[in-house]
Design a protein around this motif. Structure first.
Motif, PDB file in Angstrom:
ATOM      1  N   ALA A   5       0.832  -1.197   0.000  1.00 10.51           N
ATOM      2  CA  ALA A   5       0.000   0.000   0.000  1.00 10.51           C
ATOM      3  C   ALA A   5       0.871   1.252   0.000  1.00 10.51           C
ATOM      4  N   LEU A 107      -4.288   1.268  -1.483  1.00  8.94           N
ATOM      5  CA  LEU A 107      -4.784   1.793  -0.213  1.00  8.94           C
ATOM      6  C   LEU A 107      -5.037   0.669   0.780  1.00  8.94           C
ATOM      7  N   LEU A 130     -13.152   4.368  -3.112  1.00  9.72           N
ATOM      8  CA  LEU A 130     -12.050   3.948  -2.244  1.00  9.72           C
ATOM      9  C   LEU A 130     -12.087   2.455  -1.926  1.00  9.72           C
ATOM     10  N   ALA A 135      -7.440  -1.484  -3.179  1.00  8.56           N
ATOM     11  CA  ALA A 135      -7.751  -1.236  -1.768  1.00  8.56           C
ATOM     12  C   ALA A 135      -7.940  -2.544  -1.007  1.00  8.56           C
TER      13      ALA A 135
END
Length: 476
Positions: A5, A107, A130, A135
């Motif tokens: 990440a 992320l 998101l 992610a």
């Protein structure tokens, strides 16, 4: 996942867990250069703060909860931090959060919020872009209060994140000695041939606390010892002790074997369980009130549980696993005792033979101790005098120069790196809840209520009887 990440997003960034564990763990990882220089850490919570105010907040937390010798690079670490105010129940705020985070980056998201907020949070993340392929999300327990509520939470998460991008935390799995269970079993030929019913008499797992309710009054009275400690921590320890050797040290290979153990657990009868609730007494040298006094009302919530569990498979058939956990007990300790069987025939007729034991200490001290029979030094006219002696490996002494790490350091690093090995898979969680729900249903059917015990003791006397009727004594 294999990609690292570039941004870590902390929900609940101003909460107690963040102050005590998350921020100190991240600062330690920064100091030891275990996270990339360009990793950004974005905190979010309901409190209005600027980036500078959040950095000052984090500095205060680090100075309060982190050892001074590990704060050498604190100023540089604080420079990584930024902050975005967010009410997770309000859809409007997520667009501003997405702008702060940069939705195009890989992320890692850490949810340290109440489970009731998981669903709106995940929906907000998804709408703001998101929850994309780059992610991953980490969930802090509790994940439900029974199988049905756990499934509801998992369904909400699965609507936005596939299983390979979900990291469910049991912080016990981040402890060094818990991880050492894997090394002890699968990196040493000495133990694995003996790790079965032919040579092991029983296993004890104890998680004892000296504290009472502290700040967890409402949560604990709803949960109790069975759901708070047995359902997650203790069943994970049991699974690591009892699992078959995985084909590799791969996340799914390890977790596949743990699930097999959890699914092989035999239902517990009412006679194989004891519940208790502490009353006033002396704990850690101080006079303390009883549970009902701390709570301010009468309650049937258990603060102590002892269970006799069985894993019905070829390796463990007939070997009982005794589990014991409680609050306001005699001392704080988490340990696993593997009790081996006696030698089949003793050639020392006058010796008081004691079977070998392997004791794995998890907290407060991390150590491994094995008891062996040895000759007492000296000259004797005939025979030999034998005595049980320990072989101790104190982990801090064995690895000098190594810092004692917070469990969350390991887990946060694995989240950032995308390694799920020490995180709990959905089928593990559901297997744990099925077993625990069945125990609670048995208690309800049989009218089982907690027996009282004095604070500072080892729990109700019925827990001693649970083991002693099998000729077993709890390790104390």
């Amino acid at each position: 996942m294999t990609s690292k990440a570039h941004t870590l997003l902390l929900f609940g960034a101003t909460g107690d867990l963040s102050q005590r564990m998350l921020l100190p763990s991240l600062c330690a990882l920064h100091t030891d250069e275990l996270i990339a220089e360009d990793l950004r850490i974005v905190g979010t919570a309901r409190s209005p703060m600027t980036d500078l105010e959040f950095r000052n907040f984090a500095r205060d937390a680090l100075e309060k909860y982190m050892p001074a010798e590990r704060r050498g690079h604190m100023a540089d670490f604080l420079g990584r931090l930024s902050y975005q105010q967010l009410d997770v129940t309000s859809p409007e705020g997520y667009e501003e959060l997405a702008a702060k985070v940069d939705a195009g980056e890989d992320l890692a998201i850490f949810l340290s919020t109440a489970p009731s907020l998981f669903k709106p949070t995940i929906e907000g993340l998804q709408k703001a872009g998101l929850a994309g392929e780059g992610a991953r999300i980490s969930l802090e327990k509790p994940l439900g209060s029974d199988l049905a509520s756990s499934c509801a939470i998992n369904d909400a998460v699965a609507a936005a994140f596939p299983e390979r991008r979900i990291f469910r935390i049991d912080h016990y799995l981040g402890k060094e000695t818990v991880q050492n269970l894997l090394a002890l079993r699968f990196a040493n030929l000495l133990f694995e041939p003996l790790w079965r019913s032919q040579y092991i008499d029983h296993v004890q797992i104890t998680v004892a606390e000296t504290v009472g309710l502290e700040s967890r009054v409402d949560f604990y009275d709803d949960a109790g010892a069975l759901r708070d400690m047995v359902q997650n921590h203790m069943l994970q320890l049991l699974a690591l002790v009892a699992m078959e050797p995985p084909g590799s040290f791969d996340a799914d290979a390890v977790r596949d074997e743990k699930v097999k153990v959890l699914r092989a657990l035999r239902p517990v009868s009412a006679e194989e369980s004891v519940t208790g609730q502490y009353r006033g007494g002396a704990s850690s040298g101080a006079i303390v009130p009883g549970y009902d006094e701390e709570l301010g009302r009468d309650s049937n919530t258990e603060t102590f549980v002892a269970l006799k569990a069985h894993v019905d498979n070829w390796r463990w058939r007939g070997v009982p696993f005794y589990l014991r956990t409680g609050k306001r007990l005699h001392k704080r300790v988490t340990e696993i005792l593997v009790q081996f069987r006696q030698v089949p025939h003793s050639i020392f007729p006058d010796a008081r033979m004691k079977a070998n034991q392997l004791l794995i200490g998890i907290q407060p001290e991390e150590n491994i101790s094995m008891t062996l029979m040895a000759k007492v030094p000296g000259l004797e006219e005939e025979g030999m005098t034998l005595r049980s002696v320990p072989l101790d490996i104190a982990m801090p002494d064995a690895f000098t120069g190594k810092h004692k790490r917070i469990a969350y350091e390991r887990l946060l690093l694995d989240l950032i790196n995308g390694d799920q090995t020490l995180f709990v898979r959905r089928d593990e969680v559901e297997a744990q809840w099925r077993w625990v729900d069945a125990i609670r249903a048995t208690w309800a059917k049989e009218g089982v209520t907690p027996k009282t015990y004095n604070a500072g003791s080892w729990g109700p006397s019925a827990a001693i009887a649970l083991a002693e009727r099998d000729g077993v004594s709890w390790h104390e």
